[in-house]
Motif scaffolding. Structure first.
Motif, PDB file in Angstrom:
ATOM      1  N   LEU A 158      54.644  82.182  38.355  1.00  0.00           N
ATOM      2  CA  LEU A 158      54.546  82.703  37.115  1.00  0.00           C
ATOM      3  C   LEU A 158      52.891  83.066  36.891  1.00  0.00           C
ATOM      4  N   SER A 159      52.199  82.295  37.161  1.00  0.00           N
ATOM      5  CA  SER A 159      50.841  82.450  36.710  1.00  0.00           C
ATOM      6  C   SER A 159      50.196  83.314  37.639  1.00  0.00           C
ATOM      7  N   GLU A 160      50.405  83.527  39.046  1.00  0.00           N
ATOM      8  CA  GLU A 160      49.781  84.407  39.789  1.00  0.00           C
ATOM      9  C   GLU A 160      50.091  85.741  39.609  1.00  0.00           C
ATOM     10  N   SER A 161      51.507  85.988  39.276  1.00  0.00           N
ATOM     11  CA  SER A 161      52.022  86.948  38.876  1.00  0.00           C
ATOM     12  C   SER A 161      51.261  87.824  37.385  1.00  0.00           C
ATOM     13  N   LEU A 162      51.271  86.884  36.622  1.00  0.00           N
ATOM     14  CA  LEU A 162      50.507  86.865  35.243  1.00  0.00           C
ATOM     15  C   LEU A 162      49.162  87.599  35.572  1.00  0.00           C
ATOM     16  N   ALA A 163      48.308  86.946  36.294  1.00  0.00           N
ATOM     17  CA  ALA A 163      46.972  87.166  36.412  1.00  0.00           C
ATOM     18  C   ALA A 163      47.016  88.627  37.047  1.00  0.00           C
TER      19      ALA A 163
END
Length: 272
Positions: A158-163
């Motif tokens: 989730l967080s890598e995509s969000l970044a």
């Protein structure tokens, strides 16, 4: 420059240690927890620098309200640290539906609600930093922690995509990956499944690995968090402790060797 920092799970462990470190630096801190009584000493010492808010991150509406109150109180939101979470100890087969859902609800959805609430404010500001507390177990795994591993792997994706999604808005995302630390992660904060005796040897091996030498001192992480929240270009991922990075390098070397050994099969599966 004084920052306004919003942190979940601030009543104990990493959360309280980091909250106090930010306050000592002169930052404004919005410290949330299910029970904020444990923060009364910091309120007494730092007064208007700290705003405490009771919060169960599983409640989406309450999460949005807490972020809104933080912005209204201090006027901006520079850093959000999604620290709330806990570990479910037990084999995958042992986890009840409630235990599995509760683990994912808190560790993944709780983080998601706070993140979603903060993003519009940070987009409007044109600047912000979201810090997701994952674990070395978001990159590698241990047996008898399968549901916990699953939540941390979810946070990583989730967080890598969000970044990538928010980089153009001036918003940074960092995934923090601590190795084992001598907090109450494995005791007071943990929950345990009902045991199936067949898995006792697996659990015994796991617990034997939690030695004094392999666990870090929680207080030692404060300096890293102060630096992380001060730099202009923070990293996407940051390990905390000496164990995580060497462990990940070893595991990924083994994975690469296996993937390479199956390369011919993989390429034929392309079909053209």
């Amino acid at each position: 420059m004084t920052k306004t920092i919003f942190i979940t799970g601030a009543s104990k462990g990493f959360g309280k240690i980091w909250t106090e470190a930010f306050l000592k630096r002169g930052d404004n801190v919005v410290a949330t927890a299910r029970n904020t009584d444990a923060l009364s000493d910091l309120v007494k010492q730092y007064g208007k620098q700290i705003l405490t808010l009771p919060l169960n991150v599983n409640d989406r509406e309450a999460s949005f309200t807490a972020i809104k109150k933080a912005k209204e109180h201090f006027g901006r939101l520079d850093v959000v640290i999604n620290n709330a979470g806990y570990g479910l100890f037990g084999a995958v087969e042992e986890a009840s539906e409630k235990e599995a859902r509760d683990q994912i609800e808190t560790n993944v959805f709780g983080l998601l609600w706070i993140t979603q609430a903060a993003l519009p404010i940070m987009r409007e500001q044109g600047k912000g930093h979201i810090i997701q507390i994952s674990s070395a177990l978001g990159v590698v795994t241990l047996p008898a922690l399968g549901l916990y591993n699953a939540t941390k792997w979810a946070i990583e994706g989730l967080s890598e995509s969000l970044a990538a999604e928010v980089k153009g808005f001036g918003i940074d995302v960092t995934i923090v990956e601590p190795n084992g630390y001598s907090t109450d992660f494995g005791s007071g904060s943990a929950t345990h499944t009902t045991a199936i005796p067949a898995y006792d040897p697996v659990k015994a091996a796991l617990y034997a690995g939690f030695t004094e030498d392999s666990t870090g001192l929680p207080e030692a992480t404060a300096e890293a968090m102060l630096k992380l929240t001060a730099v202009e270009n923070p990293p996407l991922r940051l390990f905390l402790g000496k164990v995580g990075l060497p462990w990940v390098k070893q595991v990924y070397a083994e994975r690469m060797a296996v993937w390479e050994s199956w390369k011919e099969v993989s390429e034929k599966a392309q079909g053209k």
